[in-house]
Design a protein around this motif. Sequence first.
Motif, PDB file in Angstrom:
ATOM      1  N   GLY A   1      26.248 -25.561  11.547  1.00  8.87           N
ATOM      2  CA  GLY A   1      25.832 -26.881  12.024  1.00  8.87           C
ATOM      3  C   GLY A   1      24.364 -27.022  12.362  1.00  8.87           C
ATOM      4  O   GLY A   1      23.900 -28.126  12.653  1.00  8.87           O
ATOM      5  N   LYS A   2      23.592 -25.938  12.319  1.00 14.78           N
ATOM      6  CA  LYS A   2      22.154 -25.993  12.613  1.00 14.78           C
ATOM      7  C   LYS A   2      21.373 -25.915  11.313  1.00 14.78           C
ATOM      8  O   LYS A   2      21.623 -25.043  10.480  1.00 14.78           O
ATOM      9  N   THR A   3      20.416 -26.830  11.142  1.00 12.57           N
ATOM     10  CA  THR A   3      19.621 -26.879   9.914  1.00 12.57           C
ATOM     11  C   THR A   3      18.287 -26.167  10.108  1.00 12.57           C
ATOM     12  O   THR A   3      17.588 -26.374  11.098  1.00 12.57           O
ATOM     13  N   TYR A   4      17.960 -25.306   9.127  1.00 12.08           N
ATOM     14  CA  TYR A   4      16.697 -24.561   9.112  1.00 12.08           C
ATOM     15  C   TYR A   4      15.893 -25.065   7.920  1.00 12.08           C
ATOM     16  O   TYR A   4      16.423 -25.149   6.811  1.00 12.08           O
ATOM     17  N   GLU A   5      14.629 -25.361   8.140  1.00 13.18           N
ATOM     18  CA  GLU A   5      13.772 -25.860   7.066  1.00 13.18           C
ATOM     19  C   GLU A   5      12.801 -24.782   6.601  1.00 13.18           C
ATOM     20  O   GLU A   5      11.632 -25.050   6.343  1.00 13.18           O
ATOM     21  N   HIS A   6      13.308 -23.560   6.497  1.00 11.08           N
ATOM     22  CA  HIS A   6      12.537 -22.425   5.999  1.00 11.08           C
ATOM     23  C   HIS A   6      13.531 -21.391   5.476  1.00 11.08           C
ATOM     24  O   HIS A   6      14.732 -21.471   5.753  1.00 11.08           O
TER      25      HIS A   6
ATOM     26  N   VAL B   1      20.118 -13.655   7.234  1.00 11.77           N
ATOM     27  CA  VAL B   1      21.290 -13.537   8.098  1.00 11.77           C
ATOM     28  C   VAL B   1      21.556 -12.043   8.250  1.00 11.77           C
ATOM     29  O   VAL B   1      21.873 -11.358   7.276  1.00 11.77           O
ATOM     30  N   ARG B   2      21.393 -11.545   9.465  1.00  8.06           N
ATOM     31  CA  ARG B   2      21.566 -10.131   9.778  1.00  8.06           C
ATOM     32  C   ARG B   2      23.048  -9.745   9.825  1.00  8.06           C
ATOM     33  O   ARG B   2      23.928 -10.601   9.892  1.00  8.06           O
ATOM     34  N   LEU B   3      23.317  -8.445   9.822  1.00  8.17           N
ATOM     35  CA  LEU B   3      24.698  -7.956   9.932  1.00  8.17           C
ATOM     36  C   LEU B   3      25.390  -8.526  11.167  1.00  8.17           C
ATOM     37  O   LEU B   3      26.578  -8.820  11.140  1.00  8.17           O
ATOM     38  N   SER B   4      24.646  -8.686  12.243  1.00  7.63           N
ATOM     39  CA  SER B   4      25.195  -9.195  13.502  1.00  7.63           C
ATOM     40  C   SER B   4      25.495 -10.689  13.457  1.00  7.63           C
ATOM     41  O   SER B   4      26.130 -11.221  14.358  1.00  7.63           O
ATOM     42  N   GLY B   5      24.985 -11.370  12.414  1.00  9.69           N
ATOM     43  CA  GLY B   5      25.113 -12.820  12.339  1.00  9.69           C
ATOM     44  C   GLY B   5      23.870 -13.535  12.846  1.00  9.69           C
ATOM     45  O   GLY B   5      23.754 -14.753  12.721  1.00  9.69           O
ATOM     46  N   GLU B   6      22.941 -12.773  13.423  1.00  6.03           N
ATOM     47  CA  GLU B   6      21.677 -13.363  13.884  1.00  6.03           C
ATOM     48  C   GLU B   6      20.921 -13.938  12.685  1.00  6.03           C
ATOM     49  O   GLU B   6      20.906 -13.342  11.600  1.00  6.03           O
ATOM     50  N   ILE B   7      20.290 -15.085  12.889  1.00  5.26           N
ATOM     51  CA  ILE B   7      19.521 -15.737  11.829  1.00  5.26           C
ATOM     52  C   ILE B   7      18.053 -15.649  12.199  1.00  5.26           C
ATOM     53  O   ILE B   7      17.645 -16.063  13.288  1.00  5.26           O
ATOM     54  N   VAL B   8      17.260 -15.071  11.291  1.00  5.28           N
ATOM     55  CA  VAL B   8      15.823 -14.936  11.520  1.00  5.28           C
ATOM     56  C   VAL B   8      15.067 -15.530  10.336  1.00  5.28           C
ATOM     57  O   VAL B   8      15.613 -15.641   9.233  1.00  5.28           O
ATOM     58  N   LYS B   9      13.845 -15.888  10.578  1.00  3.22           N
ATOM     59  CA  LYS B   9      12.992 -16.411   9.516  1.00  3.22           C
ATOM     60  C   LYS B   9      12.622 -15.278   8.559  1.00  3.22           C
ATOM     61  O   LYS B   9      12.337 -14.155   8.991  1.00  3.22           O
ATOM     62  N   ARG B  10      12.656 -15.570   7.290  1.00  4.03           N
ATOM     63  CA  ARG B  10      12.270 -14.594   6.263  1.00  4.03           C
ATOM     64  C   ARG B  10      10.792 -14.242   6.416  1.00  4.03           C
ATOM     65  O   ARG B  10       9.963 -15.115   6.660  1.00  4.03           O
TER      66      ARG B  10
ATOM     67  N   ALA C   1      12.147  -5.600   1.133  1.00  2.91           N
ATOM     68  CA  ALA C   1      13.477  -4.996   1.016  1.00  2.91           C
ATOM     69  C   ALA C   1      13.751  -4.090   2.215  1.00  2.91           C
ATOM     70  O   ALA C   1      14.852  -4.099   2.770  1.00  2.91           O
ATOM     71  N   LYS C   2      12.743  -3.331   2.649  1.00  2.00           N
ATOM     72  CA  LYS C   2      12.885  -2.462   3.820  1.00  2.00           C
ATOM     73  C   LYS C   2      13.134  -3.282   5.076  1.00  2.00           C
ATOM     74  O   LYS C   2      13.930  -2.896   5.936  1.00  2.00           O
ATOM     75  N   PHE C   3      12.440  -4.422   5.217  1.00  5.54           N
ATOM     76  CA  PHE C   3      12.661  -5.318   6.358  1.00  5.54           C
ATOM     77  C   PHE C   3      14.082  -5.877   6.332  1.00  5.54           C
ATOM     78  O   PHE C   3      14.742  -6.002   7.356  1.00  5.54           O
ATOM     79  N   LEU C   4      14.548  -6.178   5.146  1.00  8.76           N
ATOM     80  CA  LEU C   4      15.849  -6.815   4.967  1.00  8.76           C
ATOM     81  C   LEU C   4      17.015  -5.866   5.249  1.00  8.76           C
ATOM     82  O   LEU C   4      17.975  -6.230   5.918  1.00  8.76           O
ATOM     83  N   PHE C   5      16.915  -4.647   4.772  1.00  8.11           N
ATOM     84  CA  PHE C   5      18.018  -3.691   4.847  1.00  8.11           C
ATOM     85  C   PHE C   5      18.282  -3.246   6.285  1.00  8.11           C
ATOM     86  O   PHE C   5      17.376  -3.060   7.069  1.00  8.11           O
TER      87      PHE C   5
ATOM     88  N   LEU D   1      19.787 -13.259   2.365  1.00  9.99           N
ATOM     89  CA  LEU D   1      18.437 -13.825   2.345  1.00  9.99           C
ATOM     90  C   LEU D   1      18.540 -15.084   1.494  1.00  9.99           C
ATOM     91  O   LEU D   1      19.006 -15.003   0.351  1.00  9.99           O
ATOM     92  N   PHE D   2      18.117 -16.195   2.054  1.00  9.39           N
ATOM     93  CA  PHE D   2      18.274 -17.462   1.334  1.00  9.39           C
ATOM     94  C   PHE D   2      16.941 -18.189   1.241  1.00  9.39           C
ATOM     95  O   PHE D   2      16.369 -18.603   2.254  1.00  9.39           O
ATOM     96  N   HIS D   3      16.468 -18.314  -0.006  1.00  5.43           N
ATOM     97  CA  HIS D   3      15.255 -19.050  -0.335  1.00  5.43           C
ATOM     98  C   HIS D   3      15.690 -20.503  -0.527  1.00  5.43           C
ATOM     99  O   HIS D   3      16.627 -20.764  -1.283  1.00  5.43           O
ATOM    100  N   VAL D   4      15.048 -21.441   0.172  1.00  3.40           N
ATOM    101  CA  VAL D   4      15.564 -22.812   0.185  1.00  3.40           C
ATOM    102  C   VAL D   4      14.812 -23.790  -0.717  1.00  3.40           C
ATOM    103  O   VAL D   4      15.182 -24.956  -0.803  1.00  3.40           O
ATOM    104  N   THR D   5      13.761 -23.327  -1.386  1.00  4.58           N
ATOM    105  CA  THR D   5      13.066 -24.193  -2.343  1.00  4.58           C
ATOM    106  C   THR D   5      13.140 -23.546  -3.721  1.00  4.58           C
ATOM    107  O   THR D   5      13.806 -22.543  -3.905  1.00  4.58           O
TER     108      THR D   5
END
Length: 118
Positions: free
Chosen positions: A15-20, A24-33, A53-57, A113-117
């Motif tokens: 329900g929360k919209t991110y414009e960037h 989405v981390r293993l814990s479910g935490e959402i951080v900016k790419r 990739a190292k940051f992501l993993f 990891l979701f690229h939105v554009t």
Amino acid sequence: MKIDNTVFGAITIDGKTYEHDVVVRLSGEIVKRKKKLSKKLYGTSHVLSKDEAKFLFEKGCDQVVIGSGQMGNVHLSPEAEAYFERKGCEVVLKPTPEAIRMFNRSHAKRIGLFHVTC
């Protein structure tokens, strides 16, 4: 946690919209790419670098689902691909709308990891 929807330039999660772009981390935490990790090397965020990739993993991750943009412009560098392979982590790379469906259905220990554009 459920990814609800995406449109060009935005993604809605629980329900929360991110414009960037988001991770989405293993814990479910959402951080900016952290696009700068790739942009500094390739001049674009459309090539995922080994540093990104190292940051992501995260340890314990079985799968990385990458939403490559609305038209699928993001791809992995050969070094990032090799990094995930060495970690034994499956990479699913699809245009963002399709990647969202796969992420929501997956039962793997996954990161998104979701690229939105593009």
